[in-house]
Design an enzyme around this catalytic site. Structure first.
Site, short mmCIF file in Angstrom:
data_model
loop_
_atom_site.label_atom_id
_atom_site.label_comp_id
_atom_site.label_asym_id
_atom_site.label_seq_id
_atom_site.Cartn_x
_atom_site.Cartn_y
_atom_site.Cartn_z
N LYS A 11 64.16 -21.80 41.75
CA LYS A 11 64.88 -20.66 42.38
C LYS A 11 65.46 -21.38 43.85
O LYS A 11 64.37 -21.49 44.48
CB LYS A 11 64.36 -19.49 42.38
CG LYS A 11 64.77 -18.37 43.17
CD LYS A 11 66.09 -17.63 42.73
CE LYS A 11 66.49 -16.59 43.24
NZ LYS A 11 65.40 -15.28 43.34
N VAL A 12 66.38 -21.38 44.09
CA VAL A 12 67.04 -21.95 45.09
C VAL A 12 68.08 -20.93 45.95
O VAL A 12 68.71 -20.28 45.27
CB VAL A 12 67.67 -23.43 44.87
CG1 VAL A 12 66.62 -24.48 44.79
CG2 VAL A 12 68.94 -23.41 44.25
N SER A 13 68.57 -21.60 47.02
CA SER A 13 69.57 -20.58 47.47
C SER A 13 70.95 -21.11 47.09
O SER A 13 71.35 -22.38 47.07
CB SER A 13 69.64 -20.68 49.13
OG SER A 13 70.78 -20.29 49.77
N THR B 262 71.58 -18.77 51.95
CA THR B 262 73.01 -18.34 51.63
C THR B 262 72.87 -17.42 52.92
O THR B 262 73.88 -17.04 53.57
CB THR B 262 73.09 -17.39 50.67
OG1 THR B 262 73.01 -18.26 49.61
CG2 THR B 262 74.61 -16.62 50.38
N ALA B 263 71.61 -16.70 53.36
CA ALA B 263 71.70 -15.44 54.37
C ALA B 263 72.03 -16.40 55.74
O ALA B 263 73.26 -15.56 56.32
CB ALA B 263 70.30 -15.31 54.54
N HIS C 113 65.50 -9.82 51.50
CA HIS C 113 64.62 -9.25 50.58
C HIS C 113 64.16 -8.06 51.12
O HIS C 113 65.10 -7.27 51.42
CB HIS C 113 63.25 -10.20 50.64
CG HIS C 113 63.67 -11.50 50.18
ND1 HIS C 113 64.36 -11.87 49.07
CD2 HIS C 113 62.86 -12.55 50.56
CE1 HIS C 113 64.35 -13.27 49.02
NE2 HIS C 113 63.49 -13.72 49.87
#
Length: 279
Positions: free
Chosen positions: A53-55, A108-109, A152
């Protein structure tokens, strides 16, 4: 099979059934639980896990070795990163020259924040400080930094820290593009059978939806001290139809993010053939 994802409720909810051997035909998983900043870096290592799981923002650096899977990730509406302060300011100009904490310099944030700040913060922000996402709100509250970019469950819990919302990156992105927000992606090494992987992940997602209580102990174990109601809200927000399948709208959102960021010089441009894989 080695896999790395975060201990956040959406990831443990999605992968619970597979981790616990409840998906027929799926291989056993050797799980590494790590923050997104760590999993982004694992994808750049020669011996990195087969599945991660990655950005989405980190994809341009890893798509040579890994391919994006069409399921299992976090993409949606009303779920974007938030910029928080402790002084009640709602003016983006407040951030000019300030110290801002972010959860990863390839998240991404942070990418959304840079795209937004380029339009809204005169003369730019000051120092960017990378720190684990679960430390950011306390750092803002305690005056260690001036503002924090949070992700989150912070969307639900920041008022308890006495913090206020300066800007919602997701709301800005949705208004500006009309598209959902691509946050976290599932990638797999190109040597693997990605069709089979996608089916196993979808089966795990469907099992979780059909048996929501089945995964609760596992979710809460890894969420540590998170309130069960917050964990449920987290799952409801981040596990949605795009988790089961990106669909055309999800693919368009990924293209829009990567192409816009490349045009601004924030990420390397992704070769067209790698974008074509998303169609």
């Amino acid at each position: 099979m080695r896999i790395a994802f975060s201990p956040c409720p959406n990831d443990t909810f999605v992968f619970h059934a597979w981790v616990h051997g409840r998906i027929p035909g799926a291989p056993p998983l050797d799980v590494t639980y790590a923050d997104i900043d760590v999993t982004n870096s694992l994808a750049l290592q020669p011996d990195g896990p087969e599945v991660l799981k990655v950005s989405y923002a980190a994809l341009p650096w890893m798509l040579k070795e890994y391919a994006l899977l069409p399921c299992g990730g976090a993409l949606g509406r009303g779920c974007g990163p938030l910029v928080l302060t402790r002084d009640g300011s709602s003016d983006p100009a407040f951030l000019a020259g300030k110290r801002v904490a972010v959860p990863s310099d390839r998240s991404t944030a942070y990418l959304l924040f840079r795209l937004w700040a380029a339009r809204h913060v005169p003369n730019g922000v000051g120092e960017i400080v990378v720190m684990p996402f679960d430390r950011i709100m306390a750092a803002v509250r305690d005056g260690e930094i001036d503002a924090g970019l949070v992700i989150h469950e912070a969307r639900f819990t920041y008022p308890a820290y006495g913090l206020t919302l300066l800007a919602d990156m997701g709301a800005w992105w949705e208004l500006d593009t009309g598209l959902p927000i691509p946050l976290g992606a599932i990638v797999a090494r190109r040597s693997l059978d990605r069709k089979a992987l996608a089916e196993w992940i979808r089966a795990s997602v469907r099992h979780a939806w059909k048996n929501p209580e089945d995964s609760r102990p596992y979710v809460l174990q890894h969420a540590q001290e998170m309130d069960p109601q917050v964990a449920d809200a987290h799952i409801k927000l981040y596990v949605n139809e795009y988790t089961e399948d990106l669909g055309q709208e999800g693919r368009n959102a990924v293209r829009a993010l990567l192409n816009r960021a490349a045009e601004e010089g924030l990420v390397p441009r992704v070769p067209e053939e790698w974008l074509t894989e998303l169609s």
